[in-house]
Design a protein around this motif. Structure first.
Motif, mmCIF file in Angstrom:
data_model
loop_
_atom_site.group_PDB
_atom_site.id
_atom_site.type_symbol
_atom_site.label_atom_id
_atom_site.label_comp_id
_atom_site.label_asym_id
_atom_site.label_seq_id
_atom_site.Cartn_x
_atom_site.Cartn_y
_atom_site.Cartn_z
ATOM 1 N N TYR A 96 0.829 -1.146 0.133
ATOM 2 C CA TYR A 96 -0.114 0.053 -0.078
ATOM 3 C C TYR A 96 0.758 1.269 0.024
ATOM 4 C CZ TYR A 96 -3.973 -3.176 0.863
ATOM 5 O OH TYR A 96 -4.823 -4.193 0.940
ATOM 6 N N TYR A 97 2.067 1.260 0.289
ATOM 7 C CA TYR A 97 3.035 2.263 0.268
ATOM 8 C C TYR A 97 3.068 2.870 -0.868
ATOM 9 C CZ TYR A 97 4.579 0.905 4.860
ATOM 10 O OH TYR A 97 4.918 0.206 6.350
ATOM 11 N N TYR A 104 -8.729 3.048 0.773
ATOM 12 C CA TYR A 104 -9.769 3.590 0.802
ATOM 13 C C TYR A 104 -10.964 2.543 0.611
ATOM 14 C CZ TYR A 104 -8.155 8.295 1.208
ATOM 15 O OH TYR A 104 -7.563 9.618 1.511
ATOM 16 N N GLY A 105 -10.475 1.359 0.207
ATOM 17 C CA GLY A 105 -11.576 0.190 -0.058
ATOM 18 C C GLY A 105 -11.409 -0.723 1.220
ATOM 19 N N LEU A 106 -10.625 -0.595 2.118
ATOM 20 C CA LEU A 106 -10.271 -1.636 3.148
ATOM 21 C C LEU A 106 -11.180 -1.341 4.232
ATOM 22 C CD1 LEU A 106 -6.430 -1.352 3.032
ATOM 23 C CD2 LEU A 106 -7.830 -2.704 1.613
ATOM 24 N N ASP A 107 -11.369 -2.390 5.016
ATOM 25 C CA ASP A 107 -12.065 -2.496 6.098
ATOM 26 C C ASP A 107 -11.177 -2.073 7.297
ATOM 27 O OD1 ASP A 107 -11.253 -5.198 7.820
ATOM 28 O OD2 ASP A 107 -10.849 -5.353 5.466
ATOM 29 N N ALA A 145 -8.314 7.090 5.248
ATOM 30 C CA ALA A 145 -8.998 6.019 5.011
ATOM 31 C C ALA A 145 -9.463 5.577 6.288
ATOM 32 C CB ALA A 145 -7.919 5.106 4.320
ATOM 33 N N ILE A 146 -8.848 5.501 7.395
ATOM 34 C CA ILE A 146 -9.378 5.136 8.605
ATOM 35 C C ILE A 146 -10.666 5.864 9.195
ATOM 36 C CG2 ILE A 146 -8.890 5.149 11.153
ATOM 37 C CD1 ILE A 146 -5.851 4.586 10.481
ATOM 38 N N ASP A 151 -16.218 6.011 9.818
ATOM 39 C CA ASP A 151 -17.480 6.827 9.585
ATOM 40 C C ASP A 151 -18.554 5.826 8.925
ATOM 41 O OD1 ASP A 151 -18.563 9.335 9.916
ATOM 42 O OD2 ASP A 151 -18.314 9.833 7.821
ATOM 43 N N LYS A 152 -17.999 5.074 7.980
ATOM 44 C CA LYS A 152 -18.933 4.081 7.306
ATOM 45 C C LYS A 152 -19.794 3.005 8.410
ATOM 46 C CE LYS A 152 -16.870 3.447 2.983
ATOM 47 N NZ LYS A 152 -16.057 2.565 2.332
#
Length: 165
Positions: A96-97, A104-107, A145-146, A151-152
């Protein structure tokens, strides 16, 4: 206040998702403040100083000296670093670096693992490692992303509660 001492700093991976879902959204403010600060300082460095590659300049030149201390503080206070064998997962996190937009798609569990590897990697690569990941904006993308993921979680768990009424 003995109870506070009994709260583990690192949450076992199996309980991490529940922990993230239980976080009060207001507790994210220190992370949101860091995001805003980094975005503003990077914008100023690019527009005022004309610097697009931050790798060779100091955090203090950008106006972000001490940011890594506040970053660690915010992440550890929210306990966003799950306990797992991070060395086994290091290569997965490091891909991911090079492609931080994929975060952004990760849980939240996967983001927690990436965060853990990032913070623990200083033991392998030295103290300048985290600084380099701040300067190349990876940390900024990870924090965004976190917050996005939490938020989701927050929205879906609250809409489920409302649907029960």
């Amino acid at each position: 206040m003995m109870i506070k001492d009994q709260i583990p700093l690192f949450i076992p991976l199996g309980s991490f998702s529940d922990h993230c879902n239980s976080l009060d959204k207001r507790k994210l403010m220190p992370i949101i403040d860091l995001i805003h600060e980094m975005e503003l300082k990077f914008y100023k460095a690019e527009k005022v100083l004309g610097i697009s590659d931050m790798s060779e300049i100091s955090l203090s030149t950008i106006g972000l000296s001490g940011i890594h201390v506040r970053l660690l503080d915010a992440i550890l206070k929210l306990r966003l670093v799950p306990l797992f064998d991070w060395m086994l997962w290091k290569n997965d996190a490091e891909k991911y670096y090079q492609a931080p937009k994929q975060l952004y798609g990760l849980d939240t569990v996967t983001l927690g693992k990436v965060t853990t590897v990032l913070l623990r990697s200083q033991t392998l690569y030295g103290p300048s490692f985290l600084e380099s990941k701040i300067k190349d904006k990876f940390v900024l993308e990870l924090l965004k992303a976190i917050v996005n993921s939490l938020d989701k979680n927050y929205s879906s768990s609250h809409s489920q509660v409302e649907n029960l009424d």
